[in-house]
Design an enzyme around this catalytic site. Structure first.
Site, mmCIF file in Angstrom:
data_model
loop_
_atom_site.group_PDB
_atom_site.id
_atom_site.type_symbol
_atom_site.label_atom_id
_atom_site.label_comp_id
_atom_site.label_asym_id
_atom_site.label_seq_id
_atom_site.Cartn_x
_atom_site.Cartn_y
_atom_site.Cartn_z
ATOM 1 N N MET A 168 7.233 -40.251 53.122
ATOM 2 C CA MET A 168 6.013 -40.800 53.419
ATOM 3 C C MET A 168 5.953 -42.187 53.555
ATOM 4 O O MET A 168 5.308 -42.577 55.041
ATOM 5 C CB MET A 168 4.954 -39.743 52.881
ATOM 6 C CG MET A 168 3.801 -39.644 53.663
ATOM 7 S SD MET A 168 4.406 -38.024 55.353
ATOM 8 C CE MET A 168 4.094 -36.101 54.905
ATOM 9 N N PHE A 209 6.440 -35.777 45.463
ATOM 10 C CA PHE A 209 8.278 -36.107 45.204
ATOM 11 C C PHE A 209 7.406 -36.391 47.073
ATOM 12 O O PHE A 209 8.453 -37.796 47.697
ATOM 13 C CB PHE A 209 9.077 -35.043 45.168
ATOM 14 C CG PHE A 209 8.490 -34.087 46.439
ATOM 15 C CD1 PHE A 209 9.344 -33.784 47.452
ATOM 16 C CD2 PHE A 209 7.966 -32.264 46.210
ATOM 17 C CE1 PHE A 209 9.476 -33.258 48.446
ATOM 18 C CE2 PHE A 209 7.888 -31.540 47.178
ATOM 19 C CZ PHE A 209 8.861 -32.065 48.116
ATOM 20 N N LYS A 210 6.700 -36.108 47.602
ATOM 21 C CA LYS A 210 6.499 -36.377 49.522
ATOM 22 C C LYS A 210 6.015 -37.815 49.912
ATOM 23 O O LYS A 210 6.579 -38.112 50.744
ATOM 24 C CB LYS A 210 5.458 -35.529 49.396
ATOM 25 C CG LYS A 210 5.406 -34.112 49.474
ATOM 26 C CD LYS A 210 5.800 -33.580 49.734
ATOM 27 C CE LYS A 210 5.977 -32.564 50.078
ATOM 28 N NZ LYS A 210 4.845 -31.056 50.718
ATOM 29 N N ASP A 211 6.001 -38.695 48.530
ATOM 30 C CA ASP A 211 5.804 -40.280 48.846
ATOM 31 C C ASP A 211 7.008 -40.217 49.052
ATOM 32 O O ASP A 211 7.271 -41.953 49.883
ATOM 33 C CB ASP A 211 4.968 -40.344 47.149
ATOM 34 C CG ASP A 211 3.683 -40.727 47.000
ATOM 35 O OD1 ASP A 211 3.500 -40.505 48.489
ATOM 36 O OD2 ASP A 211 3.787 -40.434 45.818
ATOM 37 N N THR A 249 1.862 -32.926 50.665
ATOM 38 C CA THR A 249 2.320 -33.562 51.972
ATOM 39 C C THR A 249 1.081 -34.405 52.631
ATOM 40 O O THR A 249 1.101 -35.398 52.524
ATOM 41 C CB THR A 249 2.358 -33.116 53.157
ATOM 42 O OG1 THR A 249 3.621 -32.155 52.308
ATOM 43 C CG2 THR A 249 2.835 -33.157 54.446
#
Length: 486
Positions: A128, A123-125, A156
């Site tokens: 980011m 989910f960090k994409d 991350t």
């Protein structure tokens, strides 16, 4: 729109001024001086928007100093089906964060929101990729450079590195706890050979890595001289980017604005669910925000008792949901700021106690630091905890009942979500990562390997490039100097 520090001793700044940084100069975290509000009419108008255009509508409320044409171009460049192409079978990649109903009956309505279709399968994409494009935009305007100094417990780091690799004027120094990530996570980061990506394995736990980032960020002279920025969730732009998928989840799960939904969020550093808190403060009809922790249950303890007690490194357990192996939740300060009616002086004193005494107590009991725990329910927060046996059981049950394989962190979320589900209120569980990233546990639970998207088949066999260093601030500063030439 102006942004102020949670500790009240830093000058107010604009979105663009805080974009490339992390902590405020007084050690606090930036928040908007007031949360922009979203009306029911706006929610209705947003129902038919693409994800990119929904992101634009929300971000323009916060990034008021970026020309709208530029901001729209950035969101449309970021949120494309080509970037978020790792959708599961039956999911529409163009939806970016498609929903999958797992169960809908008189007892509960359980929904999974796919957030892991980006290039690093986590989910960090979602934030980011946007951050990389915002950084490149801001640096190009100023003809400037940036040295990103960040910490990761697993996802991350790879999300930041894939978003920043090859970007002009950007170097990434990424800290991770040595030998405490999954084999897939480790390979995803350390196999990158781009010259602007530097991986540092720290001898310690994630909290040691995070403390190094904060120590360097608090050295204002070094930070300015070395052009240090951050991509950890202390960076406001990353948090606000995550606000978008709460709105998308709500709009996709409901047909009108009279209905409420709840969200369950696997949480360690409180960044992901902090975005949900902000969405709720903006007026999104959220019933419950459910914090799901693993064995490192600092946040669950607070939301049950009002006591925030940070664990020492020796008490921070290495688990099979390693991205949540965190005992000092950086973004928690943002929520406490709102809980204390934005009393920055009290926030400053409480988090000074975290450093000196290891925590604070808002339970209202004898000797406590306040009685604000009674107000927590008004913000919608509840919590729960999951351990390894729960994860194994949940992965098996979800596969058997719904025909879907989930990763270990999402399993933590589903286990806790089922404890808090209410009849008639959709419970949306935020997916954390695709199961391929934690194949060791999937094999234990299901007796087989997790399916891998194309291009990731043999990632663990790739050559890896990293250095191992102690958790020493001066050594870290020396390393940064050596590799920037500044």
């Amino acid at each position: 729109m102006q942004y102020a520090s949670t500790r009240g001793h830093a000058p107010q700044q604009t979105f663009s001024q805080i974009l490339l940084g992390g902590l405020a100069s007084d050690g606090g975290l930036f928040l908007p001086t007031t949360y922009p509000q979203v009306s029911g009419e706006e929610l209705n108008a947003w129902r038919g928007l693409s994800y990119a255009d929904l992101a634009f509508e929300i971000l323009k409320k916060f990034a008021t100093d970026i020309p709208e044409a530029d901001l729209r171009e950035i969101t449309r460049k970021t949120y494309t089906a080509d970037v978020y192409k790792n959708a599961r079978a039956g999911e529409d990649a163009a939806q970016i964060t498609p929903l999958r109903t797992l169960e809908n009956n008189a007892e509960r309505h359980l929904v999974l929101q796919a957030l892991s279709n980006g290039p690093t399968l986590a989910f960090k994409d979602m934030a980011m990729q946007l951050l990389g494009n915002l950084f490149e935009y801001a640096l190009a305007k100023e003809q400037a450079e940036l040295n990103i100094f960040g910490a990761t417990s697993g996802d991350t780091g790879s999300a930041a590195e894939y978003a920043m690799r090859g970007k002009r004027g950007i170097r990434v120094f990424m800290l991770s706890p040595h030998q405490k990530m999954s084999a897939f996570q480790t390979a995803q980061m350390f196999s990158l050979q781009d010259p602007n990506i530097l991986n540092i394995a720290v001898q310690g736990v994630f909290d040691d890595c995070q403390d190094l980032v904060k120590a360097v960020s608090n050295d204002l002279e070094f930070k300015q001289q070395q052009k240090i920025g951050t991509v950890n969730s202390i960076n406001w732009a990353r948090v606000v980017a995550q606000v978008v998928y709460y709105f998308r989840g709500y709009l996709s799960a409901t047909t009108d604005n009279t209905q409420k939904v709840s969200f369950t969020v696997p949480s360690g550093n409180f960044g992901n669910i902090c975005a949900g808190h902000i969405a709720r403060m903006m007026g999104l009809p959220i019933d419950q925000l459910v914090v799901a922790t693993n064995e490192n249950d600092v946040l669950d303890e607070f939301f049950r008792t009002g006591i925030y007690r940070v664990r020492a490194s020796a008490e921070t357990w290495h688990t099979t949901s390693p991205s949540m192996d965190i005992s000092k939740a950086s973004n928690f300060e943002r929520f406490i700021f709102d809980l204390l009616d934005r009393d920055a002086e009290r926030v400053r004193k409480l988090f000074a106690q975290v450093e000196s005494r290891g925590g604070f107590d808002l339970s209202g009991g004898e000797g406590s630091d306040g009685d604000e725990f009674g107000k927590v329910a008004a913000f919608g927060f509840v919590s729960g905890k999951s351990v390894h046996a729960d994860r194994i059981n949940t992965i098996r049950q979800v596969q058997a009942n719904y025909g879907i394989t989930v990763d270990t962190h999402t399993a933590d979320g589903i286990k806790v979500a089922l404890e808090h589900a209410k009849p008639g209120v959709p419970m949306i569980v935020l997916e954390t990562a695709l199961p391929a990233k934690f194949n060791e546990t999937i094999r234990e639970a299901l007796g087989r390997d997790a399916e891998r998207p194309a291009g990731f088949e043999n990632i663990e066999a790739l050559p890896q490039r990293f250095v191992v260093m102690p958790a020493d601030v001066q050594a870290m500063k020396d390393y940064i100097r050596q590799h920037t030439g500044l």
